[in-house]
Scaffold this motif. Structure first.
Motif, short mmCIF file in Angstrom:
data_model
loop_
_atom_site.label_atom_id
_atom_site.label_comp_id
_atom_site.label_asym_id
_atom_site.label_seq_id
_atom_site.Cartn_x
_atom_site.Cartn_y
_atom_site.Cartn_z
N GLY A 151 0.82 -11.06 3.89
CA GLY A 151 -0.29 -10.11 3.78
C GLY A 151 -0.46 -9.23 5.01
N LYS A 152 0.44 -9.36 5.99
CA LYS A 152 0.27 -8.62 7.24
C LYS A 152 1.12 -7.35 7.31
CE LYS A 152 -0.78 -12.93 9.67
NZ LYS A 152 -0.31 -13.95 10.65
N ALA A 153 1.99 -7.13 6.32
CA ALA A 153 2.79 -5.91 6.29
C ALA A 153 1.98 -4.83 5.58
CB ALA A 153 4.10 -6.17 5.56
N LYS A 154 1.49 -3.86 6.33
CA LYS A 154 0.53 -2.88 5.80
C LYS A 154 1.13 -1.47 5.78
CE LYS A 154 -2.95 -5.98 5.99
NZ LYS A 154 -3.67 -6.50 4.82
N ASP A 155 0.62 -0.66 4.84
CA ASP A 155 0.95 0.75 4.85
C ASP A 155 -0.07 1.51 5.69
OD1 ASP A 155 -1.33 0.98 3.27
OD2 ASP A 155 -0.23 1.31 1.41
N ALA A 157 -2.55 3.14 4.85
CA ALA A 157 -3.92 2.96 4.36
C ALA A 157 -4.44 1.55 4.58
CB ALA A 157 -3.98 3.33 2.88
N GLY A 158 -3.60 0.71 5.18
CA GLY A 158 -4.02 -0.66 5.45
C GLY A 158 -3.84 -1.62 4.30
N LYS A 159 -3.06 -1.23 3.29
CA LYS A 159 -2.83 -2.08 2.13
C LYS A 159 -1.52 -2.84 2.26
CE LYS A 159 -5.48 0.74 -1.15
NZ LYS A 159 -5.44 1.48 -2.44
N ASP A 160 -1.49 -4.05 1.72
CA ASP A 160 -0.30 -4.89 1.73
C ASP A 160 0.83 -4.20 0.97
OD1 ASP A 160 1.61 -6.88 1.60
OD2 ASP A 160 0.41 -8.25 0.38
N ILE A 161 1.94 -3.93 1.62
CA ILE A 161 3.02 -3.19 0.95
C ILE A 161 3.76 -4.05 -0.05
CG2 ILE A 161 3.31 -1.57 2.86
CD1 ILE A 161 5.81 -3.12 3.70
N GLY A 228 8.87 -3.48 14.63
CA GLY A 228 10.25 -3.54 14.19
C GLY A 228 10.63 -2.39 13.27
N ASP A 229 11.60 -2.64 12.41
CA ASP A 229 12.15 -1.61 11.52
C ASP A 229 11.27 -1.48 10.28
OD1 ASP A 229 13.64 0.05 9.91
OD2 ASP A 229 15.57 -0.92 10.36
N GLN A 230 10.30 -0.60 10.35
CA GLN A 230 9.36 -0.43 9.25
C GLN A 230 10.00 0.20 8.02
OE1 GLN A 230 5.85 -1.44 9.08
NE2 GLN A 230 6.90 -2.73 10.60
N ALA A 231 11.00 1.04 8.22
CA ALA A 231 11.67 1.66 7.07
C ALA A 231 12.41 0.59 6.26
CB ALA A 231 12.66 2.72 7.55
N VAL A 236 12.55 -3.32 1.57
CA VAL A 236 12.52 -4.71 1.11
C VAL A 236 11.31 -4.94 0.22
CG1 VAL A 236 12.09 -7.07 1.89
CG2 VAL A 236 13.86 -5.70 2.98
N ALA A 237 10.15 -4.44 0.63
CA ALA A 237 8.92 -4.63 -0.16
C ALA A 237 9.03 -3.96 -1.52
CB ALA A 237 7.72 -4.07 0.60
N GLU A 238 9.62 -2.78 -1.56
CA GLU A 238 9.75 -2.06 -2.83
C GLU A 238 10.65 -2.83 -3.79
OE1 GLU A 238 8.98 0.91 -5.63
OE2 GLU A 238 8.00 0.42 -3.73
N PHE A 239 11.75 -3.35 -3.30
CA PHE A 239 12.64 -4.13 -4.16
C PHE A 239 11.93 -5.40 -4.62
CE2 PHE A 239 15.69 -7.39 -5.14
CZ PHE A 239 16.68 -6.73 -5.85
#
Length: 591
Positions: A151-155, A157-161, A228-231, A236-239
């Motif tokens: 739950g700590k990986a945010k976009d 807008a502050g939402k979980d990606i 780190g590598d946010q891209a 990874v999150a999208e997949f």
């Protein structure tokens, strides 16, 4: 959980209950209660036993079909996926029919609490454990589980990606280390007593090697939730949240005794023995799990020999009566209280339900005893309205916080009048020239439609118009989007109560009704981090009491599970994993 998570929506809620076999008035063939104990369990451990192997196909029916391989994604999470994946995805622990927590010795050597301050848990994976495509099942898969559910990986807008359905427990892990491929070291920044519910009970360990191959990310363990590598993290999150729906053999290997080999959308999923499985091979050569929403149709299919097992998370009076009548044909029928409860969530985004007077009046007009009497007691005679969202009736700590909601239409009408509502010529409440009208949304399960019909009659006398909104896909899409006025479904629970935090805390991954109360947030935070069992229980009680005072969610009753079978030696409906929880142990009989 009869969103079946069940929904029942899976991995939601918590608790334990009496799972002794019950037939609602007629003794089944065989000792149903004894069937809750797995053949392969010994003490606190489980290992697949050696059983005779059959070349036959076993067809199992349940209420709704399988839809997604990654059941941890918020828009996929429901119990019917759990039922299908119970034999496909391995985890550190398993549950037996009595919800006893068992270390899975087929894939694990040990799980140890190696430090208390800070809390460190070390997970040792059995060497040689692999996915069905031959890739190692190991630390990188555990790491991906944490990465996707922290739950700590945010976009921006502050939402979980990742939009994980449940971050509880994982969000308390500050780091995951892989000193070798078969060792996982998890360090917690706050204590987490329910750590045995992590990494697998929710069937949340996905194949990291598949994700790496498909996204081009060389090593997922090099990514961190922040910095780190946010891209790469976004890729990874999208997949993770979009590519593990339905079935694709290339993307969806198995780590359990069975692998998926076939899928018919909105109908069935086919499982066959996993040739790479490190444990003893399963008994059935092939298992087909079919979704049949009408429980009477399920019973008829068993009677006609089209299926060998009925597994019903949704109890149905007519189906129970029919199945009881098949004892002379060699059919064994059972029913028992499971860890699922039916409820109605009131959406705070609805203009009427933003008013607590309307929420309270709705709860006052619903006659829960009538619902239990007509819809549940013919299946399980001891059923009664549930008075808690956090405890089941047999649990220590249970308090009835909803006893005042008895179906008093006059009291409900007075609540609305005192809040300034008037009543038109049709008897319905109005304010500002608009009529109070609320839709109850649910799946196309007959008992739920009957529930809405009863509530319509009960609440009409209070001046509240109730509209039936039946949608077969409600739990697959709309519920996680908060697209409803009132959501009628069930939560399905593993025996780890801290997972409830995601349902009721502000912004929780399964809080889809925009409910928010700082007192509830504080109580759940305390409970989920408190190693003192008595203090944690008190915190859960405080949260439960405040939830009732807010008139957010109305518990109806604990749902009994129903199941029936013929031609198999030992079948039991495990309240979280369904009938397939021990399908690898099934042995064909001649009866």
């Amino acid at each position: 959980m009869v969103a079946g998570a069940t929904l029942v929506l899976s991995a939601c809620g918590g608790g334990s209950s009496d799972n002794g076999g019950s037939t609602g008035g007629q003794e089944p063939t065989g000792d149903v209660a004894a069937m809750a104990i797995a053949k392969g369990e010994s003490g606190d451990n489980y290992a697949a036993p050696e059983v005779p192997q059959s070349n036959d196909q076993f067809v199992v029916s349940t209420d709704n079909p399988y839809t997604a391989y990654n059941n941890s994604a918020a828009d996929a999470n429901n119990s019917y996926n759990t039922f299908a994946l119970a034999q496909v995805l391995a985890g550190a622990y398993r549950l037996d029919g009595n919800n006893k927590v068992l270390l899975n010795k087929d894939v694990m050597d040990s799980v140890e609490l190696t430090s208390k301050s800070p809390q460190v848990v070390t997970w040792k994976i059995k060497k040689g454990t692999v996915w069905s495509d031959g890739a190692p099942w190991g630390c990188s898969d555990f790491y991906l589980t944490w990465l996707s559910s922290t739950g700590k990986a945010k976009d921006a807008a502050g939402k979980d990606i990742f939009t994980s359905a449940n971050t509880v427990g994982y969000e308390q892990i500050s780091k995951v280390e892989c000193p070798d491929p078969n060792t996982v070291v998890t360090t917690f920044d706050t204590p987490y007593p329910d750590y045995k519910g992590l990494f697998g009970v929710s069937l949340d360990i996905m194949p990291a090697h598949v994700l790496e191959r498909e996204t081009g990310v060389a090593d997922v363990t090099k990514l961190t939730p922040t910095g780190g590598d946010q891209a790469a993290l976004a890729k990874v999150a999208e997949f993770w949240k979009t590519k593990w729906n339905g079935f694709d053999a290339k993307l969806m290997p198995a780590s359990g005794p069975y692998q998926m080999t076939g899928f018919e959308q909105n109908n069935s999923v086919t499982l066959e023995r996993n040739p790479k499985w490190t444990g003893k091979p399963g008994g059935p050569a092939k298992i087909v799990l079919r979704g049949i929403s009408d429980q009477v149709a399920q019973a008829q299919a068993l009677e006609n020999g089209e299926v060998q097992v009925n597994s019903m998370a949704q109890p149905d009076v007519n189906a129970a009566d029919r199945l009881r009548g098949l004892a002379s044909q060699g059919v064994t029928f059972g029913a028992s209280n499971g860890l699922s409860f039916e409820h109605m969530d009131l959406n705070y985004k609805n203009k009427w339900l933003q008013d607590q007077a309307v929420r309270k009046a709705f709860m006052q007009c619903v006659n829960r005893n009538e619902l239990a009497e007509k819809l549940i007691r013919p299946v399980l005679a001891t059923a009664k309205p549930l008075g808690s969202l956090t405890f089941f009736q047999a649990e220590e700590g249970y308090q009835d916080n909803y006893a005042q909601y008895t179906g008093d239409a006059a009291a409900a009408k007075k609540t609305l009048q005192d809040a300034g509502y008037t009543f038109g010529g049709d008897g319905f409440a109005t304010k500002g020239g608009a009529k109070v009208s609320l839709k109850i949304s649910h799946t196309d399960i007959p008992r739920r439609k009957q529930t809405v019909e009863l509530v319509q009659s009960q609440c009409k006398a209070a001046g509240i118009e109730v509209v039936d909104d039946t949608d077969p896909n409600f739990l697959d899409t709309r519920v996680s989007q908060g697209d409803y006025d009132i959501a009628l479904f069930a939560w399905s629970a593993a025996p780890f109560k801290s997972a409830q935090k995601a349902i009721y805390e502000t912004g929780g991954g399964q809080n889809w009704s925009s409910y928010s109360d700082p007192k509830v947030d504080a109580s759940f935070k305390d409970a989920a981090t408190n190693l003192d069992e008595t203090a944690a229980r008190k915190a859960y009680q405080d949260a439960d009491k405040q939830l009732a005072e807010d008139n957010y969610s109305l518990p109806l009753y604990q749902l009994p599970n129903m199941w029936a079978f013929k031609g198999i030696d030992k079948v039991y409906f495990q309240s979280y994993f369904g009938a397939l929880w021990n399908a690898n142990e099934w042995v064909k009989t001649n009866k």
